[in-house]
Design a protein around this motif. Structure first.
Motif, short mmCIF file in Angstrom:
data_model
loop_
_atom_site.label_atom_id
_atom_site.label_comp_id
_atom_site.label_asym_id
_atom_site.label_seq_id
_atom_site.Cartn_x
_atom_site.Cartn_y
_atom_site.Cartn_z
N GLY A 35 0.82 -1.21 0.00
CA GLY A 35 0.00 0.00 0.00
C GLY A 35 0.85 1.25 0.00
O GLY A 35 0.68 2.15 -0.84
N VAL A 36 1.82 1.31 0.93
CA VAL A 36 2.71 2.47 0.99
C VAL A 36 3.59 2.55 -0.25
O VAL A 36 3.81 3.63 -0.81
N SER A 37 4.10 1.39 -0.70
CA SER A 37 4.95 1.38 -1.89
C SER A 37 4.18 1.87 -3.12
O SER A 37 4.72 2.60 -3.96
N GLY A 38 2.90 1.47 -3.23
CA GLY A 38 2.09 1.93 -4.35
C GLY A 38 1.85 3.43 -4.31
O GLY A 38 1.87 4.10 -5.35
N LEU A 39 1.66 3.98 -3.11
CA LEU A 39 1.47 5.42 -2.98
C LEU A 39 2.75 6.17 -3.34
O LEU A 39 2.71 7.22 -3.99
N VAL A 40 3.89 5.63 -2.92
CA VAL A 40 5.18 6.28 -3.19
C VAL A 40 5.52 6.22 -4.67
O VAL A 40 6.17 7.12 -5.21
N SER A 41 5.05 5.17 -5.37
CA SER A 41 5.41 4.99 -6.78
C SER A 41 4.81 6.05 -7.69
O SER A 41 5.28 6.25 -8.81
N GLY A 42 3.76 6.73 -7.21
CA GLY A 42 3.14 7.78 -8.02
C GLY A 42 2.40 7.23 -9.22
O GLY A 42 1.84 6.12 -9.19
N ASP A 43 2.40 7.99 -10.31
CA ASP A 43 1.64 7.60 -11.50
C ASP A 43 2.21 6.38 -12.20
O ASP A 43 1.50 5.70 -12.96
N LEU A 44 3.49 6.08 -11.97
CA LEU A 44 4.11 4.93 -12.64
C LEU A 44 3.59 3.60 -12.10
O LEU A 44 3.49 2.63 -12.84
N GLY A 45 3.27 3.56 -10.82
CA GLY A 45 2.80 2.32 -10.22
C GLY A 45 3.91 1.31 -10.04
O GLY A 45 5.09 1.60 -10.28
N LEU A 46 3.53 0.12 -9.60
CA LEU A 46 4.49 -0.96 -9.38
C LEU A 46 4.28 -2.03 -10.44
O LEU A 46 3.20 -2.64 -10.50
N ALA A 47 5.29 -2.27 -11.26
CA ALA A 47 5.18 -3.31 -12.28
C ALA A 47 5.28 -4.69 -11.64
O ALA A 47 6.15 -4.94 -10.81
N MET A 48 4.36 -5.58 -12.03
CA MET A 48 4.37 -6.97 -11.54
C MET A 48 5.06 -7.84 -12.58
O MET A 48 4.59 -7.95 -13.72
N ALA A 49 6.17 -8.45 -12.19
CA ALA A 49 6.90 -9.30 -13.11
C ALA A 49 6.02 -10.47 -13.57
O ALA A 49 5.26 -11.03 -12.77
N PRO A 50 6.09 -10.86 -14.85
CA PRO A 50 5.28 -11.99 -15.34
C PRO A 50 5.50 -13.27 -14.54
O PRO A 50 4.56 -14.04 -14.32
N SER A 51 6.74 -13.51 -14.10
CA SER A 51 7.02 -14.73 -13.33
C SER A 51 6.30 -14.72 -11.99
O SER A 51 5.86 -15.77 -11.51
N VAL A 52 6.15 -13.55 -11.39
CA VAL A 52 5.43 -13.44 -10.12
C VAL A 52 3.96 -13.73 -10.33
O VAL A 52 3.33 -14.47 -9.55
N LEU A 53 3.39 -13.15 -11.39
CA LEU A 53 1.96 -13.35 -11.67
C LEU A 53 1.64 -14.80 -12.06
O LEU A 53 0.57 -15.32 -11.73
N SER A 54 2.56 -15.45 -12.74
CA SER A 54 2.28 -16.79 -13.24
C SER A 54 2.64 -17.88 -12.24
O SER A 54 2.15 -19.02 -12.36
N PHE A 55 3.48 -17.57 -11.24
CA PHE A 55 3.91 -18.64 -10.33
C PHE A 55 3.94 -18.22 -8.86
O PHE A 55 3.21 -18.77 -8.04
N ASP A 56 4.77 -17.24 -8.52
CA ASP A 56 5.06 -16.95 -7.11
C ASP A 56 3.83 -16.50 -6.33
O ASP A 56 3.63 -16.90 -5.18
N ILE A 57 3.01 -15.65 -6.92
CA ILE A 57 1.84 -15.17 -6.20
C ILE A 57 0.84 -16.31 -5.98
O ILE A 57 0.11 -16.33 -4.96
N TRP A 58 0.82 -17.29 -6.89
CA TRP A 58 -0.04 -18.46 -6.70
C TRP A 58 0.48 -19.34 -5.57
O TRP A 58 -0.31 -19.94 -4.83
N VAL A 59 1.81 -19.43 -5.45
CA VAL A 59 2.40 -20.15 -4.32
C VAL A 59 2.02 -19.47 -3.01
O VAL A 59 1.67 -20.13 -2.02
N MET A 60 2.08 -18.13 -2.98
CA MET A 60 1.70 -17.39 -1.78
C MET A 60 0.24 -17.66 -1.39
O MET A 60 -0.07 -17.87 -0.21
N ILE A 61 -0.66 -17.67 -2.38
CA ILE A 61 -2.07 -17.94 -2.11
C ILE A 61 -2.27 -19.38 -1.64
O ILE A 61 -3.03 -19.65 -0.70
N ALA A 62 -1.57 -20.32 -2.28
CA ALA A 62 -1.69 -21.73 -1.89
C ALA A 62 -1.21 -21.94 -0.46
O ALA A 62 -1.82 -22.70 0.31
N VAL A 63 -0.12 -21.26 -0.10
CA VAL A 63 0.41 -21.37 1.26
C VAL A 63 -0.59 -20.80 2.26
O VAL A 63 -0.81 -21.38 3.34
N ALA A 64 -1.21 -19.66 1.92
CA ALA A 64 -2.22 -19.07 2.80
C ALA A 64 -3.42 -20.00 2.96
O ALA A 64 -3.93 -20.20 4.07
#
Length: 360
Positions: free
Chosen positions: A259-288
């Protein structure tokens, strides 16, 4: 020198978090705020302060991959490594409120992150939404804890994390408490700068991406306060604190850090790497999601379940290393995990739940 800078940054982050928690909690208690409220807010936020410092510092330096990887990797590390290691020390008791409220909130935050980042970017407004949810969640916890505190005078699981009030202690005066808070914040800023700078050098020297460094080395480094808190709680027999600390930190990492990082990033925002979207974030959800059935099996994390958590974390890191190097062993390793190890673990978990159900 780069390795020494990394170690110095890590030490500064841990020391800064400890000073910040001590100063802030002492000041809150001096103003008559309930220890429960302090534990649910300041202590929980303080242990996640390194993640905030590193993620914000990475965004300011233009390394958004480290910022995203740090949060996703920390959440995976917290559950699989910290809870796994703590459970090996002693089976961990799971508070009923965690099962009914905190774990579902953690799962919801994890899925919300996937939804917001599905377009490949966390925008300024996404960051504002996450930060707004953090404020609402904090207010909810404070109101809930005050109501529960009025209904019961018994000590809570969070009270054990806080030092007793002593009017004659050296840090009982508010000028000293302000100094502790200022010193803690200063060390967090300095430590995050050193850690991120060293991590970028490591990434370039090893030929791996910033996101992999963020998912592994930086994530483990910034989770040291959670490691120290959970292991100390497990050793002391305060086993419910070890679990609550991890679940609370994971929720704060998503809502607060990003949340804070997104606010600090301004109009550019935070780019999500394709590898994170396709694998790592799913691992995080599965672990949760895995936390619910594991926690429900007797409302504890048994030693064997802790061993499984640690084994899965080792497998996750091994996969990242093999994928980064495009090693020939990547395909058979993935096939073995998907075709044998994960199904066997699921069957074992289901059998364990069935055997324990009559006892509950």
């Amino acid at each position: 020198m780069t390795f020494l800078m990394f170690l110095a940054g890590l030490a500064a982050l841990v020391a800064g978090a400890n000073l910040l928690v001590r100063g802030a909690s002492k000041m809150a208690l001096s103003f008559g705020i309930s220890p429960l409220v302090v534990g649910l807010t300041i202590v929980a936020f303080g242990t996640s302060a390194p993640e905030v410092a590193v993620s914000v510092g990475a965004v300011l330096d233009g390394n958004t991959d480290i910022a995203i990887g740090n949060v996703v990797g920390s959440n995976i590390f917290n559950v699989l490594f910290i809870l796994g290691l703590s459970a090996l020390i002693a089976p961990l008791v799971v508070n009923l409120q965690l099962i009914r409220q905190e774990v579902p909130i953690m799962i919801g935050c994890s899925m919300l992150l996937l939804l917001l980042g599905w377009d490949g970017r966390l925008s300024l407004w996404d960051g504002a939404l996450l930060f707004g949810l953090l404020v609402a969640y904090t207010v909810f916890l404070v109101v809930q804890s005050r109501r529960q505190n009025r209904e019961s005078s018994e000590p809570t699981e969070f009270d054990a994390e806080l030092p007793p009030v002593n009017a004659t202690a050296w840090d009982a005066k508010w000028p000293v408490q302000l100094a502790l808070i200022a010193a803690g914040l200063g060390l967090l800023v300095l430590g995050s700068d050193w850690l991120v700078s060293a991590a970028v050098v490591f990434a370039k020297a090893m030929g791996v991406s910033d996101v992999v460094i963020g998912l592994t080395i930086v994530a483990a480094g910034t989770s040291m306060p959670e490691v120290a808190t959970s292991l100390a709680a497990a050793i002391k027999g305060e086993r419910d604190i070890a679990v609550g600390n991890v679940v609370g930190s994971n929720t704060f990492n998503i809502l607060g850090c990003l949340g804070v990082s997104g606010l600090v990033s301004g109009d550019l925002g935070l780019a999500m790497a394709p590898s994170v979207l396709s694998f790592d974030i799913w691992v995080m959800i599965a672990v949760a999601l895995a936390c619910l059935p594991v926690f429900l099996t007797g409302r504890e994390i048994a030693r064997w379940e802790g061993g499984v958590f640690l084994a899965y974390y080792a497998a996750y890191v091994a996969y990242l290393v093999l994928a980064t190097q495009q090693h020939d062993a990547l395909a058979p390793f993935s096939a073995a995990m998907m075709g044998f190890v994960i199904p066997l673990s699921l069957v074992t978990l289901v059998v364990s739940m069935i055997r324990r159900t009559p006892q509950n």
